[in-house]
Each structure stands twice: as C-alpha cells, then as structure tokens.
Design a protein around this motif. Structure first.
Motif, PDB file in Angstrom:
ATOM      1  N   SER A 105       0.834  -1.198   0.000  1.00  0.00           N
ATOM      2  CA  SER A 105       0.000   0.000   0.000  1.00  0.00           C
ATOM      3  C   SER A 105       0.871   1.252   0.000  1.00  0.00           C
ATOM      4  CB  SER A 105      -0.927  -0.013   1.212  1.00  0.00           C
ATOM      5  OG  SER A 105      -1.790   1.092   1.169  1.00  0.00           O
ATOM      6  N   THR A 106       1.861   1.297   0.892  1.00  0.00           N
ATOM      7  CA  THR A 106       2.637   2.535   1.033  1.00  0.00           C
ATOM      8  C   THR A 106       4.080   2.386   0.583  1.00  0.00           C
ATOM      9  OG1 THR A 106       3.006   1.982   3.363  1.00  0.00           O
ATOM     10  CG2 THR A 106       1.214   3.515   2.855  1.00  0.00           C
ATOM     11  N   SER A 107       4.510   1.188   0.212  1.00  0.00           N
ATOM     12  CA  SER A 107       5.851   0.996  -0.342  1.00  0.00           C
ATOM     13  C   SER A 107       6.903   1.649   0.573  1.00  0.00           C
ATOM     14  CB  SER A 107       5.868   1.564  -1.769  1.00  0.00           C
ATOM     15  OG  SER A 107       7.043   1.236  -2.426  1.00  0.00           O
ATOM     16  N   GLY A 108       7.883   2.315  -0.008  1.00  0.00           N
ATOM     17  CA  GLY A 108       8.942   2.945   0.803  1.00  0.00           C
ATOM     18  C   GLY A 108       8.734   4.436   0.983  1.00  0.00           C
ATOM     19  N   THR A 196       0.355   6.426   7.149  1.00  0.00           N
ATOM     20  CA  THR A 196      -0.739   5.606   7.685  1.00  0.00           C
ATOM     21  C   THR A 196      -1.027   5.948   9.147  1.00  0.00           C
ATOM     22  OG1 THR A 196       0.885   3.850   8.026  1.00  0.00           O
ATOM     23  CG2 THR A 196      -0.500   3.685   6.088  1.00  0.00           C
ATOM     24  N   VAL A 197       0.009   6.244   9.922  1.00  0.00           N
ATOM     25  CA  VAL A 197      -0.238   6.552  11.337  1.00  0.00           C
ATOM     26  C   VAL A 197      -1.075   7.827  11.465  1.00  0.00           C
ATOM     27  CG1 VAL A 197       0.824   7.183  13.536  1.00  0.00           C
ATOM     28  CG2 VAL A 197       1.833   5.366  12.139  1.00  0.00           C
ATOM     29  N   TYR A 198      -0.639   8.905  10.790  1.00  0.00           N
ATOM     30  CA  TYR A 198      -1.407  10.153  10.871  1.00  0.00           C
ATOM     31  C   TYR A 198      -2.712  10.052  10.093  1.00  0.00           C
ATOM     32  CZ  TYR A 198       2.481  12.445  13.234  1.00  0.00           C
ATOM     33  OH  TYR A 198       3.433  12.778  14.153  1.00  0.00           O
ATOM     34  N   GLY A 199      -2.706   9.309   9.004  1.00  0.00           N
ATOM     35  CA  GLY A 199      -3.908   9.183   8.179  1.00  0.00           C
ATOM     36  C   GLY A 199      -5.029   8.455   8.905  1.00  0.00           C
ATOM     37  N   PHE A 200      -4.724   7.272   9.426  1.00  0.00           N
ATOM     38  CA  PHE A 200      -5.772   6.540  10.155  1.00  0.00           C
ATOM     39  C   PHE A 200      -6.172   7.294  11.419  1.00  0.00           C
ATOM     40  CE2 PHE A 200      -4.367   2.781   7.660  1.00  0.00           C
ATOM     41  CZ  PHE A 200      -5.611   2.408   7.177  1.00  0.00           C
ATOM     42  N   SER A 201      -5.219   8.031  12.026  1.00  0.00           N
ATOM     43  CA  SER A 201      -5.575   8.847  13.193  1.00  0.00           C
ATOM     44  C   SER A 201      -6.565   9.935  12.805  1.00  0.00           C
ATOM     45  CB  SER A 201      -4.314   9.490  13.794  1.00  0.00           C
ATOM     46  OG  SER A 201      -3.434   8.489  14.255  1.00  0.00           O
ATOM     47  N   SER A 202      -6.355  10.541  11.614  1.00  0.00           N
ATOM     48  CA  SER A 202      -7.256  11.615  11.185  1.00  0.00           C
ATOM     49  C   SER A 202      -8.672  11.088  10.969  1.00  0.00           C
ATOM     50  CB  SER A 202      -6.733  12.278   9.911  1.00  0.00           C
ATOM     51  OG  SER A 202      -7.024  11.472   8.786  1.00  0.00           O
ATOM     52  N   LEU A 203      -8.769   9.833  10.595  1.00  0.00           N
ATOM     53  CA  LEU A 203     -10.090   9.224  10.403  1.00  0.00           C
ATOM     54  C   LEU A 203     -10.649   8.674  11.716  1.00  0.00           C
ATOM     55  CD1 LEU A 203      -9.362   7.305   7.079  1.00  0.00           C
ATOM     56  CD2 LEU A 203     -11.105   9.064   7.348  1.00  0.00           C
ATOM     57  N   GLN A 204      -9.876   8.864  12.794  1.00  0.00           N
ATOM     58  CA  GLN A 204     -10.254   8.368  14.130  1.00  0.00           C
ATOM     59  C   GLN A 204     -10.517   6.867  14.099  1.00  0.00           C
ATOM     60  OE1 GLN A 204     -13.360  11.465  14.787  1.00  0.00           O
ATOM     61  NE2 GLN A 204     -11.983  12.120  16.450  1.00  0.00           N
ATOM     62  N   LEU A 205      -9.614   6.171  13.386  1.00  0.00           N
ATOM     63  CA  LEU A 205      -9.766   4.715  13.260  1.00  0.00           C
ATOM     64  C   LEU A 205      -8.681   3.957  14.014  1.00  0.00           C
ATOM     65  CD1 LEU A 205     -10.714   4.314   9.472  1.00  0.00           C
ATOM     66  CD2 LEU A 205     -12.224   4.174  11.466  1.00  0.00           C
TER      67      LEU A 205
ATOM     68  N   PHE B 111      -6.011  11.595   3.087  1.00  0.00           N
ATOM     69  CA  PHE B 111      -5.520  10.254   3.394  1.00  0.00           C
ATOM     70  C   PHE B 111      -6.228   9.200   2.553  1.00  0.00           C
ATOM     71  CE2 PHE B 111      -5.720   6.347   6.077  1.00  0.00           C
ATOM     72  CZ  PHE B 111      -4.438   5.924   5.767  1.00  0.00           C
ATOM     73  N   HIS B 112      -7.553   9.235   2.499  1.00  0.00           N
ATOM     74  CA  HIS B 112      -8.172   8.147   1.718  1.00  0.00           C
ATOM     75  C   HIS B 112      -7.907   8.316   0.225  1.00  0.00           C
ATOM     76  CE1 HIS B 112     -12.418  10.160   1.786  1.00  0.00           C
ATOM     77  NE2 HIS B 112     -11.931  10.289   0.586  1.00  0.00           N
ATOM     78  N   ASN B 113      -7.603   9.550  -0.185  1.00  0.00           N
ATOM     79  CA  ASN B 113      -7.207   9.729  -1.590  1.00  0.00           C
ATOM     80  C   ASN B 113      -5.767   9.294  -1.849  1.00  0.00           C
ATOM     81  OD1 ASN B 113      -9.664  10.663  -2.415  1.00  0.00           O
ATOM     82  ND2 ASN B 113      -9.108  12.832  -2.337  1.00  0.00           N
ATOM     83  N   SER B 114      -5.021   8.991  -0.793  1.00  0.00           N
ATOM     84  CA  SER B 114      -3.610   8.634  -0.976  1.00  0.00           C
ATOM     85  C   SER B 114      -3.427   7.185  -1.415  1.00  0.00           C
ATOM     86  CB  SER B 114      -2.822   8.864   0.317  1.00  0.00           C
ATOM     87  OG  SER B 114      -3.073   7.828   1.255  1.00  0.00           O
TER      88      SER B 114
END
Lengths: 397, 262
Positions: A105-108, A196-205, B111-114
């Motif tokens: 998903s996020t590679s390097g 992913t850490v900040y992204g999933f945090s922003s979605l409160q997941l 983020f979900h667009n990433s």
C-alpha cells in the motif's frame, strides 16, 4: 479455477520471523502489538512493529533500494528456506517463466516523508540521496525482489490498499492459466510510515489500546507491518498435506472511499465468487480468516456479509489482534496463516477479544481449537471498496 | 496465450484530446502540437466530488468513460484494471508537505485519496460498478503490466475488461525525481471472444527483443517520458487500421509483443 500449489511460503510480522514463530504465537494466543513511540511521532500508539528491520543491511548492489519496506522484504525472503525454494523453481522453469506479483500500500514512502523535512529552504529541492524509483514508487518491492532473484519474467505491484496482497494470488492464477508463466512469487510487504499513522488517526480509526476485533468494545485498528511470500506453481500430482489455492473472488463495493457497504454487499460478492471458483459450497469451509480490522463499521459489515453467505456456524477469527493490521501485506500474511491452519490442524482464536459483540452473529473463536479442516477462506477488504476472498485447501491423503 | 479482441479505445494526451484527434496525429495526417491537456471532471461524479476531483481522477474517469462508450458497453458491467506509475501524485505531494510540517494532522480526505486505488474507488462509485477491479504499478513498465492484466482478466473471467492506463504530470519537487511533464491516458476495452463490433484481434506474447520506437521525434519523446505513452506504437498501428506487430516497452529483459490482426 485450476488449483495452484503453494510450493513454499513464509511470513514475518510483529509475531516473529518465519513460520515457527507464528505457529507458536497463534497457538499461545500471543499478540505482537505494543504501545510505544515510533520515529518522530509525538504520541505513543499501539502497533505491530517487526523486530530487527532497522538492522537489516541490503546487499551493496541494492544500495539505492534501501528503505524500511525493502529491508522488511529481504528479512522475509530469508526465512523458512523460501529463497532457496524459489531458486529451485527458477532452475526448473527458467528465469523468464517466474513472475513477481506483490502487494503493497505505502511501499517505501517513509524515505520521502523524511526527505521532505530536508528540502532546500531556498529552492525546495529534495536531497540528492532520495531514490524515488527504488524506494517510494509503488513498484519498488517487486522491482527489488525481481532483481534479488535475477528474474526476467513479468512483474507488478497491486496496490489496492488492504486487499493488495490477496489480489496478487488471483493475478498469478490468471497469468499461469494464460500460459505466460509457470510460477509466481506472490505476497505482500508493507511497513510502518507516517502516512498511515497520521492518516488513520485523522479518520479516528486507531484504537488507543491493542485492537479487539469483533469485541463489543472494539474501537479501531492497530497498525502493523509485515512481509509474506508464497511460491505458486501448477501441481503435477496431488500430494497429501500440500496446500493449494483453490478459489479466488474479487469485487468492488461501489459505495464509499473509506467506509464499507453496511451489509457488506461487495464482500458477499467476493466470498460467493471465491466459493464458485473453488467449486465449493459454504458448508465446505471449515474456517474463515476474517478481515476483522476491529473498527466498529468494518467488523459489522463483514459480520453481515459472512452471516449472509455462511450462516452463523462456520468458525471464524481475525488474526489482526496478533499482528496488527499490516495493510497491503495483510492478505498475504493471512493467506500464509490459512496455510498454517491447514497443515498444523488448529483453528486460531482471536486475541484481544474478550466478549463478542452481541450485535455480531458469526461464530467468532475466542478459544483455540485443535481441528483438522480441509478448506479455509480468507477475506481482505480495502479502502476504495476493493474486496478479495481466497480459498485454500489441504490435499487429502 | 489466447487472442483477445479490442472493443473500444480512448486516448487523452498533449496534442491528442481524444481518439479521433490522436488517430490523425498517429496517421501523420496532422502534426503533433503539444498543447496543454484540458481535463474535466465527468458529470457522473457527485457535485462535491466533481469540485474536489484532482487530475488523476479526472483523467482516469474520462479515459474509462470514453473507452466504454466507444465499445458500446455499460461501464457498470466492466471488470477494470487501473494502471498508473504514481496514481494521484499531486495528493501525494500535499500529504508529504503536511507530514513534514509542524502540524502533521493530514485531512481524512487527503488520506483516503492517498491509496493507489483511489481513482478506481471513485470510478466504481460513480459508475455503480461492483465488478472486480485492480490497481497496478510497475514504474516505467506500468502500461505493459496493465495490458497483460486486462487481457488475462478478460480471458480468466470470460467477460470484457476495461484497462485504464493513466499518468499525470508530477508536481515539484517530486518532478525532480520523476520528470513526467504531461498527463497521458489510454483506455482499451478487451473482450475474450470476438464480437460483431470487434476492432481487431490482439495476440500478446512476452519477448526479449527491443521495444519499438516512434519515428516522429515528438511522439517518441512522449513515449519515453510518460509510462502510459509506452502504448503509442500499438496505438499507431490501430490508428492506421492495418495488421502488424509491435513490441511495447515493458520490463528489463521482458518486452510485450502485440500482433494486431484486422
């Protein structure tokens, strides 16, 4: 579909490196999720970090490929004699007849995340030692593995978020069916990063505690990382005890970018299609490895879908309480766990889960069960509504 | 592998706003004039998404709709293969800037667009398509990877499959490392069986001979600069409506030959 043999397989996650560590941890219902600080993130969070990734040194020929994701890939390839089995397959089939089909998903991207902190203040230029192609680009890990084995066959990365490394099994099956290749290295590698850490945090997941799939008090995921690989080949003969990929089903939710369809309609399509491609009925499946991320809505949607297809009796569990959610590697990790279920004769109970949510009705395993089953199904669902279900079967004596 | 059949085609790129115009350029009936590519958000997107849609979503969706229309097929019925070297690289840049700033809290939408499959997600929502969909990357080999996947998916499922290959211009500073200057997209609808409206029979094979180049320097420059434009030798053959064989650039030691039977 015409079955494919898993000629070799391995996995590395927060539970350890290689199959033996995973069998032990699954049998002991041990979690690898730990609350800690990581990188420069200014809050603690619960995560499934793989031990020793920072210490992995890539061969000097791969200096430009150096990033957490490829270090994790190399660590994973070194376990369980996997690389040797691949080299034997290359000797059998030829370097042009073995494909590399991996999910990430996020590679390097971590390398670019760090490099953006060191842009030239005047020009905005990135530092010269950021190698975008070899690290950040989504193809990086397949490129690395293809060169690692000096292959000259097809290669690509599937990047469909959390279904990525399940879908590569279906891609490999189609390529082998079409006669383009004789074997494929499939699997997935995904590693911790800020996105992913900040992204999933922003979605409160993100759960403040280690995740609790299907629990009444579940409240989000624990991010993990991992590497899983399998070598797929067409079996010449059926040898008792072998694990075969016997079915694959894919679908799209067409509903929402980051929330599942409430009744899991897309998930139902994927499971039914996997069963149909395996030529099996729901009652033939002895265990379901759930996607089971532990967010309230994901587990509810998956439960609805599983109950619609299988009813409420098929034993099921999520192993994300053990490994954390390894995102683009999850499909591959859980495919290998399914292989262990088939060969070791046990059904892993979930960990982190104490009380099944009374609103969820599937048969969620809270305690370990020693039982030999013949067919298992693994679910992987991702952002963007990308669904994949795989069926694995043990060849009977 | 078995033959597949071309049912529909679309192109958007600099100087080639659509397939009819691209066909003229590729037949050398008109010269390639590099003009800025105008991308519009298709009206099948909900209004809020239409306003927010970035270049990757606009390009991939326009390509997909045009190819499906050309094939006379409902997009909701088509399994699809999205293939792109960088997906939504503008969104990626914005995310990286935020993560390197003092306030790292990214927006949930960013983020979900990433995820690399975000354009495929928007496509499935807008077209109500629940068919299988995948999203691939193979760096410069991304077009070849997508074409192989679409052909094997069509054969494997016994149903037509839509390939949407697209790349957009990279923003600075990532442009310094990935100098893709223009958006370029190619859509192909591929059927596992011949139909009354099939344009051509395609025979794909993997070879180790070098990839074909474009005789026109402008087109060759596009072919080299943009992974999706690696399709140009095939598109030229299709534009000329002649039988023939081209070798498309794919991976080191592994190129993709396509024989076109009219």
């Amino acid at each position: 579909m015409r079955p494919l043999r898993l000629s070799a397989y391995t996995l590395t996650s927060a539970l350890g490196a290689g199959l033996a560590d995973h069998v032990a941890a699954l049998r002991a219902q041990r979690s690898g999720i730990v609350r800690q600080h990581w990188e420069t993130i200014d809050f603690e969070f619960c995560m499934g970090e793989v031990a020793g990734v920072d210490g992995v040194v890539l061969d000097s020929a791969f200096a430009r490929y150096d990033c957490r994701n490829n270090r994790l890939a190399q660590l994973g390839l070194a376990q369980d004699g996997f690389a040797e089995r691949v080299r034997e397959a290359i000797a059998r089939h030829g370097a042009s007849r073995v494909a590399v089909l991996l999910g990430s998903s996020t590679s390097g991207i971590l390398n670019s995340e760090i490099a953006y902190r060191h842009r030239d203040p005047q020009t905005g230029r990135l530092p010269e030692d950021l190698y975008y192609r070899e690290t950040h680009n989504s193809y990086s890990v397949a490129d690395f593995v293809r060169r690692y084995f000096q292959l000259s066959g097809p290669a690509s990365v599937v990047s469909t978020a959390c279904s990525s490394s399940a879908k590569v099994f279906a891609t490999a099956a189609r390529m082998i069916d079409a006669g383009l290749i004789d074997a494929a290295i499939v699997g997935g590698v995904d590693s911790l990063c800020l996105t992913t850490v900040y992204g999933f945090s922003s979605l409160q997941l993100v759960s403040p505690d280690p995740c609790r799939p299907f629990d009444a008090s579940r409240n989000g995921i624990s991010i993990g990382e991992g590497a899983a690989f399998a070598l797929l080949e067409r079996p010449d003969t059926a040898v008792a005890g072998e694990v075969w990929l016997t079915g694959a089903g894919e679908s799209s939710d067409a509903y929402h970018m980051s929330s599942p369809h409430p009744e899991g309609l897309g998930a139902q399509h994927a499971m039914r299609s996997a069963l149909a491609s395996a030529g099996l009925q729901p009652a033939d499946i002895g265990y379901i490895n759930l996607h089971g991320t532990a967010t309230p809505s994901n587990d509810a949607a998956e439960d609805a879908a599983v109950c619609a297809v299988f009813g409420t009796q098929t034993p099921a569990s999520s192993t994300k309480g053990h490994t954390g959610h390894t995102l683009g590697a999850a499909g591959g990790i859980e495919a290998v766990i399914c292989a262990l279920v088939l060969t070791e004769g046990f059904l892993p109970a979930g960990v982190g889960t104490t009380t099944q949510d009374p609103a969820l009705h599937c048969h969620y395993l809270l305690s370990q069960r020693d039982q030999q089953v013949q067919h298992v199904l693994s679910n992987s669902f991702g952002f963007g509504g990308s669904n994949c279900s795989l069926v694995f079967s043990r060849v009977q004596a | 592998m078995n033959s597949v059949y071309l049912e529909g085609i679309s192109v958007i790129g600099p100087g080639m706003p659509d397939w009819p115009m691209a066909r003229q350029v590729l037949r050398q009936e008109s010269a390639l004039e590099i003009a800025p590519v105008t991308l519009t958000a298709p009206d099948i997107l909900p209004a809020t998404e239409r306003r927010r849609a970035g270049a990757a979503t606009k390009l991939s969706m326009s390509i997909g709709l045009a190819a499906a229309r050309d094939a006379g097929l409902d997009p909701a019925t088509l399994a699809n293969v999205f293939t792109s070297t960088g997906g939504d690289c503008d969104n990626c840049h914005a995310l990286l800037e935020t993560l390197a700033s003092d306030d790292r809290m990214v927006s949930p939408t960013r983020f979900h667009n990433s995820v690399h499959n975000a354009p495929a997600g928007y496509w499935s929502i807008a077209t109500h398509c629940m068919a299988p969909s995948t999203s691939l990357c193979a760096y410069d080999a991304t077009l070849g990877a997508g074409l192989l996947e679409a052909a094997t998916m069509a054969l494997g499922n016994g149903q037509p499959c839509l390939m949407i290959a697209f790349d957009t211009a990279y923003p600075k500073p990532l442009f310094q490392l990935r100098p893709i200057p223009y958006p370029f997209g190619v859509g192909l609808v591929i059927s596992p069986v011949p139909t009354a409206t099939s344009r051509a029979e395609l025979k794909l094979s993997l070879v180790s001979t070098p990839a074909d180049v474009m005789a026109d320097t402008g087109l060759e420059s596009l072919r080299q600069q943009i992974p999706a434009a690696r399709a140009l030798p095939l598109l030229q053959l299709l534009a000329r409506q002649t039988a023939g064989r081209v070798v498309l650039d794919y991976l080191e030691g592994c190129q993709l030959a396509v024989e076109v039977v009219q």
